[in-house]
Design a protein around this motif. Structure first.
Motif, PDB file in Angstrom:
ATOM      1  N   GLY A   1       0.867  -1.311  -0.014  1.00 52.82           N
ATOM      2  CA  GLY A   1       0.134  -0.009   0.005  1.00 52.82           C
ATOM      3  C   GLY A   1       0.907   1.286  -0.063  1.00 52.82           C
ATOM      4  O   GLY A   1       1.948   1.208   0.016  1.00 52.82           O
ATOM      5  N   PRO A   2       0.237   2.545   0.270  1.00 49.54           N
ATOM      6  CA  PRO A   2       1.107   3.656   0.356  1.00 49.54           C
ATOM      7  C   PRO A   2       1.575   3.846   1.813  1.00 49.54           C
ATOM      8  O   PRO A   2       1.336   3.054   2.707  1.00 49.54           O
ATOM      9  N   LEU A   3       2.654   4.516   1.815  1.00 45.23           N
ATOM     10  CA  LEU A   3       3.376   4.922   2.903  1.00 45.23           C
ATOM     11  C   LEU A   3       3.578   6.339   2.972  1.00 45.23           C
ATOM     12  O   LEU A   3       3.356   7.141   2.149  1.00 45.23           O
ATOM     13  N   ALA A   4       3.944   6.657   4.364  1.00 40.11           N
ATOM     14  CA  ALA A   4       4.264   8.120   4.761  1.00 40.11           C
ATOM     15  C   ALA A   4       5.288   8.379   5.774  1.00 40.11           C
ATOM     16  O   ALA A   4       5.106   7.444   6.754  1.00 40.11           O
ATOM     17  N   ALA A   5       6.068   9.251   5.830  1.00 37.74           N
ATOM     18  CA  ALA A   5       7.189   9.433   6.609  1.00 37.74           C
ATOM     19  C   ALA A   5       6.858  10.815   7.348  1.00 37.74           C
ATOM     20  O   ALA A   5       6.378  11.621   6.559  1.00 37.74           O
ATOM     21  N   ASN A   6       6.967  10.652   8.689  1.00 39.65           N
ATOM     22  CA  ASN A   6       6.678  12.070   9.318  1.00 39.65           C
ATOM     23  C   ASN A   6       7.845  12.476  10.038  1.00 39.65           C
ATOM     24  O   ASN A   6       8.565  11.753  10.837  1.00 39.65           O
ATOM     25  N   LEU A   7       8.386  13.577   9.791  1.00 39.95           N
ATOM     26  CA  LEU A   7       9.932  13.788  10.238  1.00 39.95           C
ATOM     27  C   LEU A   7       9.661  15.359  10.670  1.00 39.95           C
ATOM     28  O   LEU A   7       8.996  16.295  10.218  1.00 39.95           O
ATOM     29  N   ARG A   8      10.602  15.686  11.855  1.00 40.91           N
ATOM     30  CA  ARG A   8      10.755  16.926  12.316  1.00 40.91           C
ATOM     31  C   ARG A   8      12.157  17.254  11.816  1.00 40.91           C
ATOM     32  O   ARG A   8      13.184  16.620  12.335  1.00 40.91           O
ATOM     33  N   ILE A   9      12.447  18.330  11.081  1.00 40.38           N
ATOM     34  CA  ILE A   9      13.929  18.752  10.644  1.00 40.38           C
ATOM     35  C   ILE A   9      14.039  20.119  10.887  1.00 40.38           C
ATOM     36  O   ILE A   9      13.053  21.002  10.848  1.00 40.38           O
ATOM     37  N   SER A  10      15.496  20.476  10.620  1.00 38.94           N
ATOM     38  CA  SER A  10      15.680  21.843  10.505  1.00 38.94           C
ATOM     39  C   SER A  10      16.892  21.754   9.524  1.00 38.94           C
ATOM     40  O   SER A  10      17.709  20.580   9.267  1.00 38.94           O
ATOM     41  N   SER A  11      17.410  22.933   9.026  1.00 38.55           N
ATOM     42  CA  SER A  11      18.618  22.881   8.101  1.00 38.55           C
ATOM     43  C   SER A  11      19.423  24.263   8.503  1.00 38.55           C
ATOM     44  O   SER A  11      18.740  25.181   9.208  1.00 38.55           O
ATOM     45  N   SER A  12      20.584  24.135   8.402  1.00 37.30           N
ATOM     46  CA  SER A  12      21.457  25.124   8.493  1.00 37.30           C
ATOM     47  C   SER A  12      21.280  26.475   7.247  1.00 37.30           C
ATOM     48  O   SER A  12      21.741  27.215   7.506  1.00 37.30           O
ATOM     49  N   THR A  13      20.307  25.978   6.296  1.00 39.27           N
ATOM     50  CA  THR A  13      20.076  26.910   5.266  1.00 39.27           C
ATOM     51  C   THR A  13      18.710  27.145   5.413  1.00 39.27           C
ATOM     52  O   THR A  13      17.903  26.777   6.030  1.00 39.27           O
ATOM     53  N   GLU A  14      18.388  28.122   4.406  1.00 44.60           N
ATOM     54  CA  GLU A  14      16.849  28.522   4.281  1.00 44.60           C
ATOM     55  C   GLU A  14      15.780  27.200   3.540  1.00 44.60           C
ATOM     56  O   GLU A  14      14.748  27.455   3.289  1.00 44.60           O
ATOM     57  N   ASP A  15      16.751  26.119   3.023  1.00 43.17           N
ATOM     58  CA  ASP A  15      15.655  25.058   2.629  1.00 43.17           C
ATOM     59  C   ASP A  15      16.642  23.658   2.645  1.00 43.17           C
ATOM     60  O   ASP A  15      17.546  23.612   3.150  1.00 43.17           O
ATOM     61  N   ALA A  16      15.577  22.465   2.510  1.00 45.64           N
ATOM     62  CA  ALA A  16      16.599  21.279   2.439  1.00 45.64           C
ATOM     63  C   ALA A  16      15.565  20.208   1.747  1.00 45.64           C
ATOM     64  O   ALA A  16      14.351  20.619   1.698  1.00 45.64           O
ATOM     65  N   ASP A  17      16.050  19.478   1.019  1.00 42.96           N
ATOM     66  CA  ASP A  17      15.415  18.504   0.368  1.00 42.96           C
ATOM     67  C   ASP A  17      15.680  17.161   1.130  1.00 42.96           C
ATOM     68  O   ASP A  17      16.643  16.752   1.450  1.00 42.96           O
ATOM     69  N   ILE A  18      14.307  16.526   1.291  1.00 42.53           N
ATOM     70  CA  ILE A  18      14.395  15.251   1.907  1.00 42.53           C
ATOM     71  C   ILE A  18      13.927  14.068   0.798  1.00 42.53           C
ATOM     72  O   ILE A  18      13.171  14.025   0.400  1.00 42.53           O
ATOM     73  N   PHE A  19      15.001  13.025   1.047  1.00 41.32           N
ATOM     74  CA  PHE A  19      14.821  11.836   0.178  1.00 41.32           C
ATOM     75  C   PHE A  19      14.757  10.837   1.065  1.00 41.32           C
ATOM     76  O   PHE A  19      15.447  10.400   1.892  1.00 41.32           O
ATOM     77  N   ALA A  20      13.350  10.344   1.279  1.00 37.60           N
ATOM     78  CA  ALA A  20      13.008   9.186   2.068  1.00 37.60           C
ATOM     79  C   ALA A  20      12.938   7.995   1.389  1.00 37.60           C
ATOM     80  O   ALA A  20      12.389   7.577   0.426  1.00 37.60           O
ATOM     81  N   VAL A  21      13.793   6.904   1.704  1.00 38.12           N
ATOM     82  CA  VAL A  21      13.989   5.524   0.918  1.00 38.12           C
ATOM     83  C   VAL A  21      13.586   4.473   1.880  1.00 38.12           C
ATOM     84  O   VAL A  21      14.065   4.442   3.164  1.00 38.12           O
ATOM     85  N   PHE A  22      12.457   3.620   1.536  1.00 37.55           N
ATOM     86  CA  PHE A  22      12.369   2.744   2.522  1.00 37.55           C
ATOM     87  C   PHE A  22      12.858   1.350   1.685  1.00 37.55           C
ATOM     88  O   PHE A  22      12.887   1.149   0.512  1.00 37.55           O
ATOM     89  N   ARG A  23      13.648   0.745   2.553  1.00 38.30           N
ATOM     90  CA  ARG A  23      14.665  -0.417   2.170  1.00 38.30           C
ATOM     91  C   ARG A  23      14.428  -1.459   2.878  1.00 38.30           C
ATOM     92  O   ARG A  23      13.612  -1.747   3.849  1.00 38.30           O
ATOM     93  N   PHE A  24      15.044  -2.793   2.596  1.00 42.42           N
ATOM     94  CA  PHE A  24      14.707  -4.212   3.038  1.00 42.42           C
ATOM     95  C   PHE A  24      16.161  -4.683   3.020  1.00 42.42           C
ATOM     96  O   PHE A  24      16.831  -4.788   2.036  1.00 42.42           O
ATOM     97  N   PHE A  25      16.639  -5.327   4.274  1.00 46.14           N
ATOM     98  CA  PHE A  25      17.823  -5.963   4.270  1.00 46.14           C
ATOM     99  C   PHE A  25      17.636  -7.606   4.891  1.00 46.14           C
ATOM    100  O   PHE A  25      16.718  -7.621   5.405  1.00 46.14           O
TER     101      PHE A  25
END
Length: 578
Positions: free
Chosen positions: A409-433
């Protein structure tokens, strides 16, 4: 247009002219049964040149497909194979007319190239209506095709052409902004590169500089030969236009489906491994389109393969026989959802009643900071963990699972972040080991080493559309930029595209939080003839345009803020044991 020819048990009309309302004449090839009569029509309209053989234009894809799936080539001369459209030799004998139209400005159709534009959608509408009233047509037109030939089906269906009676959208995206050009607000470089490799190479006006049809000997790209300057004047500056529209504005909305107006019966076929282009629109269309008669299918392997295998073709034919021929073949009782559930090394077919699956147990796995693990319990301590945005980020790994677990099904990541700059790109990858930490990847729609699921979000695009958002599928408005204050935390809800995996007992799941594209390994040697880049895990669906991601902003330091309340988590669609 030449006179019809009879060959390979078909009557073929080459290069039929279809006049548009502004006087431009687009060109089509028509493949008909030998016996005169009125038949249902399967039509495609797109830019890949009807005279370019699959084997010549896409040799690596063709060879890989027939080597692994000999049923694709069996029973056909394969002389009429084209990229991402049906093989007429496998449809005409079953009482169908197959019509292939070169879209405006490509192949043998003159005009200005402007992909997915309202002008192109009107052309498509007029081709459908033309086909519906021809003497060999029974008035029932169906649409079928992969990728581009699926994407524009959603668009033209929004115009409700009267002769359109059914469509099969095989791995076709739908939302020009969210599915295709801006993942989470981040520009995908795919389209600019695709334009160079797959459209400019077959633009109308290449003439003698282009290929010839191996069947007819005709010039694939028109009888006129233009200069490079003339060719450039006859096409949009595609990559630059996308970059010039960073928000979901009128440009994007004009190239996206209007779900309230998509009422035609359809079969929407997605690919679990199509992260970056193909699965999202198929699921969104199934859920949101106004059609009362709609079905969803999802499979694996390369994104063109199952369209041509016996599995895919027979599924398509049952659907079209029901809606275009009126055959009582049981399709009306077909379960609304057919899944090829992904396991390690195999797929298992299962039918369901709806999407997301009604039996889903929505389960949160929390990010635990001390050992960077995933836990079913909120963390017992708080922590701030920083990472370089241009590095490998952070990976949170579960303990070995105590039982086999299906996640579909669909997934969702909920994160609280800050950056040292005025923006940030987040790449969330669900993986399997595996238990001993060897990553398991899968043959994706394009890339042979695709992770289980991916999601993207530019922090300044974090604003949610409260009406359309679901806990399991955040929906961002992308209508304004909300810059970060350096060092100040913000909450992000990140959509990860739907997936399916049965995780064996003892294996582990993981969430990686990065500031750049996933990379399976530094080099693989994997390439396809129609893409520029080496395939390192994301296929051609990369986010590396420096004009969209200036280093000054997107190579800073990103901090993940984890608290005891469980703000940082990933919501997974866990299936009950069967």
């Amino acid at each position: 247009m030449t006179e019809p020819v009879e060959q390979d048990n078909m009557c073929i009309d080459w290069d039929v002219g279809i006049a548009m309302d502004d006087g431009v004449v687009v060109r089509a090839d028509v493949f008909r049964p030998l016996t005169p009569g009125k038949y249902p029509v399967l039509l495609t309209y797109g830019p890949y040149a009807k005279g370019l053989a699959f084997q010549k234009g896409y040799p690596s894809a063709w060879q890989n497909m027939i080597a692994g799936h000999p049923d694709v080539a069996f029973g056909s001369t394969n002389k009429y194979q084209n990229w991402e459209v049906v093989d007429p030799e496998k449809w005409v004998p079953h009482g169908y007319v197959c019509v292939r139209v070169d879209s405006r400005g490509t192949g043998r159709s003159p005009g200005y190239v402007d992909h997915f534009s309202p002008r192109e959608t009107r052309d498509f509408y007029q081709c459908i209506e033309w086909a519906g009233v021809q003497p060999w047509s029974n008035g029932n037109v169906g649409l079928n095709g992969v990728s581009y030939y699926g994407i524009n089906q959603w668009h033209v269906a929004s115009l409700q052409p009267p002769h359109l009676k059914a469509m099969c959208i095989w791995e076709g995206a739908a939302d020009w902004y969210r599915d295709m050009t801006h993942h989470g607000g981040i520009v995908s470089t795919f389209w600019a590169n695709w334009y160079d490799m797959q459209v400019k190479t077959v633009q109308y006006g290449l003439g003698e500089r282009g290929p010839r049809s191996p069947v007819t000997g005709a010039l694939v790209c028109g009888d006129e030969t233009f200069s490079d300057e003339e060719l450039a004047r006859n096409r949009s500056s595609f990559g630059d236009e996308i970059l010039a529209h960073p928000l979901d504005d009128d440009y994007h909305r004009a190239r996206s489906a209007d779900w309230s107006k998509v009422t035609v019966p359809f079969l929407s076929a997605a690919n679990w491994g199509g992260q970056g282009l193909h699965p999202r629109g198929n699921f969104e269309g199934f859920v949101r389109a106004a059609s009362k008669q709609k079905w969803l299918e999802c499979h694996g392997l390369e994104h063109w393969t199952h369209f041509y295998t016996d599995y895919g073709r027979e599924l398509q034919r049952r659907f079209f026989d029901f809606f275009l021929k009126g055959e009582a073949n049981g399709w009306g009782d077909q379960p609304r959802v057919q899944l090829q559930v992904r396991h390690v090394g195999k797929f298992v077919e299962r039918h369901e009643t709806d999407w997301p699956l009604p039996s889903t147990r929505w389960t949160k796995f929390y990010l635990e900071p001390r050992h960077q693990t995933l836990s079913l319990e909120p963390p017992s301590e708080e922590a701030d963990i920083s990472f370089a945005a241009d590095g490998d980020g952070l990976t949170f790994l579960s303990p070995p699972l105590s039982e086999a677990t299906e996640i579909t099904g669909p997934l969702a990541a909920n994160l609280r972040i800050s950056s040292s700059t005025e923006d940030a790109d987040i790449f969330a990858v669900f993986r399997f080991f595996t238990a001993d930490l060897r990553e398991i990847t899968f043959l994706g729609a394009i890339d042979p080493h695709t992770p289980v699921a991916q999601g993207w979000l530019r922090a300044s695009h974090r604003k949610l559309d409260e009406k359309l958002s679901k806990p399991y599928r955040p929906y961002h408005s992308h209508d304004e930029v909300q810059p970060l204050v350096p060092g100040k935390p913000v909450d992000l809800a990140i959509e990860l595209w739907p997936t399916s995996i049965v995780v064996p007992k003892g294996f582990r799941i993981a969430l990686s939080v990065r500031g750049k594209d996933y990379q399976w390994q530094a080099t693989t040697g994997a390439k396809l003839s129609n893409f520029k880049n080496e395939l390192l895990g994301c296929g051609p669906f990369l986010h590396d345009d420096p004009r969209d991601r200036p280093r000054k902003i997107f190579t800073g330091t990103t901090t993940l803020h984890i608290d005891r309340s469980g703000t940082c988590n990933i919501l997974l669609p866990v299936m009950p044991p069967r």
